[in-house]
Design a protein around this motif. Sequence first.
Motif, mmCIF file in Angstrom:
data_model
loop_
_atom_site.group_PDB
_atom_site.id
_atom_site.type_symbol
_atom_site.label_atom_id
_atom_site.label_comp_id
_atom_site.label_asym_id
_atom_site.label_seq_id
_atom_site.Cartn_x
_atom_site.Cartn_y
_atom_site.Cartn_z
ATOM 1 N N LYS A 29 0.906 -1.300 -0.248
ATOM 2 C CA LYS A 29 0.049 -0.012 -0.067
ATOM 3 C C LYS A 29 0.854 1.331 0.033
ATOM 4 O O LYS A 29 0.533 2.205 -0.643
ATOM 5 N N TYR A 30 1.744 1.369 0.793
ATOM 6 C CA TYR A 30 2.704 2.528 1.014
ATOM 7 C C TYR A 30 4.146 2.536 0.729
ATOM 8 O O TYR A 30 4.895 3.399 0.856
ATOM 9 N N GLY A 31 4.717 1.418 0.408
ATOM 10 C CA GLY A 31 6.019 1.111 0.226
ATOM 11 C C GLY A 31 6.635 2.101 -0.973
ATOM 12 O O GLY A 31 7.853 2.709 -0.554
ATOM 13 N N ALA A 32 5.898 2.154 -2.057
ATOM 14 C CA ALA A 32 6.704 2.969 -3.256
ATOM 15 C C ALA A 32 6.725 4.759 -2.512
ATOM 16 O O ALA A 32 7.650 5.260 -2.756
ATOM 17 N N GLU A 33 5.348 5.085 -1.986
ATOM 18 C CA GLU A 33 5.499 6.291 -1.261
ATOM 19 C C GLU A 33 6.633 6.668 -0.173
ATOM 20 O O GLU A 33 7.327 7.741 -0.490
ATOM 21 N N LEU A 34 6.720 5.767 0.556
ATOM 22 C CA LEU A 34 8.004 6.019 1.678
ATOM 23 C C LEU A 34 9.307 5.861 1.052
ATOM 24 O O LEU A 34 9.952 6.676 1.631
ATOM 25 N N LYS A 35 9.303 5.107 -0.096
ATOM 26 C CA LYS A 35 10.561 4.884 -0.580
ATOM 27 C C LYS A 35 11.031 6.356 -1.245
ATOM 28 O O LYS A 35 12.110 6.779 -0.979
ATOM 29 N N ALA A 36 9.960 6.817 -1.874
ATOM 30 C CA ALA A 36 10.041 8.327 -2.696
ATOM 31 C C ALA A 36 10.463 9.434 -1.491
ATOM 32 O O ALA A 36 11.352 10.310 -2.020
ATOM 33 N N LEU A 37 9.912 9.162 -0.348
ATOM 34 C CA LEU A 37 10.266 10.275 0.683
ATOM 35 C C LEU A 37 11.572 10.097 1.058
ATOM 36 O O LEU A 37 12.016 11.072 1.992
ATOM 37 N N GLU A 38 12.348 9.067 0.917
ATOM 38 C CA GLU A 38 13.871 8.984 1.507
ATOM 39 C C GLU A 38 14.682 9.577 0.999
ATOM 40 O O GLU A 38 15.830 9.928 1.221
ATOM 41 N N ARG A 39 14.324 9.990 -0.462
ATOM 42 C CA ARG A 39 15.334 10.736 -1.220
ATOM 43 C C ARG A 39 15.552 12.071 -1.156
ATOM 44 O O ARG A 39 14.635 12.714 -0.627
#
Length: 309
Positions: free
Chosen positions: A299-309
């Motif tokens: 559900k949220y993995g891609a969104e959180l990954k993008a916020l790491e950058r």
Amino acid sequence: MEARSYGPLRISEIGFGAWVLGDMYGRLGRDEARRLVGKALDLGINFFDVADVYGSGKAEQLLGELLAGAEGVVVATKVGYDFYAGGRPRRRYDREYVEVALRRSVERLGRIPDLIQLHNPTAAEIRESSYFLGLRGVYGRFVGVALGPEVDVLEEGLAALQMGYDSIMFVFNILEQQPGLQLIEAGRGRMLLARVPHASEVLTDRFRPRFPGEDHRSLRRPEWLARAREIVEREVAPLARELGYTLGQYALKFVLSFPITSVLVTATSVDELEEYAAASDGRPLPREHLEALLSIPAKYGAELKALER
């Protein structure tokens, strides 16, 4: 406190992350450190993980002094960051340096560690480190690799397992399940050590939206912390309340529901340590809870990954 086995070792399910003794999570006075380590022992925590670079040797020295005379403890340390040359520590894994670093670690700890680990090597460096396997029984009873920074952790972990290392350490929590789940499957039968189970306090009732610059957790971007907390309050906190656990305990229960040998906690107070230790009660989370938690990355993995950058 429940324990899990690796070879002759009985290792407490909750491990003590001794990085807190190296002033990486705020400054901890000597009396506070003594109370914290003493309470860990009283609670049945017998696994202590440290590294030579934490506080440039301070954490090892202090841990060695505080554990002097303690029986049944399992001590792990890590080497691979050359802080002796001054300036910013640089990673070094050549045999000459590593053996010198291990000898100094043994001196500071006042004991031969049960586990010695290469600290954050790349997959290529792991494959070139066959000499380290030969140090098993010399500077430590077992040898392992602490994986990170979080770039090619899956490749690094698989390389360590293929090389025949006894243990791997990696990030694994409700919000950051991969590549941990893959490494757990590939590493069955090895010593599997999970770190960052609380995702920088997002998975605790002590959440803070930002940390001071000297705190290691400040490496998390505030945007990631804020969004991750929203997800936790929506998806995780109600499940923890349903079972009567604190959020911090529930996060640990998730990790311990898998064949992890020990999960390392970051505790800077006796209250935190008591709370976390209570999560080791021998009961995995119910199947329906695990299924709900395992669906979160989709559900949220891609969104959180993008916020790491």
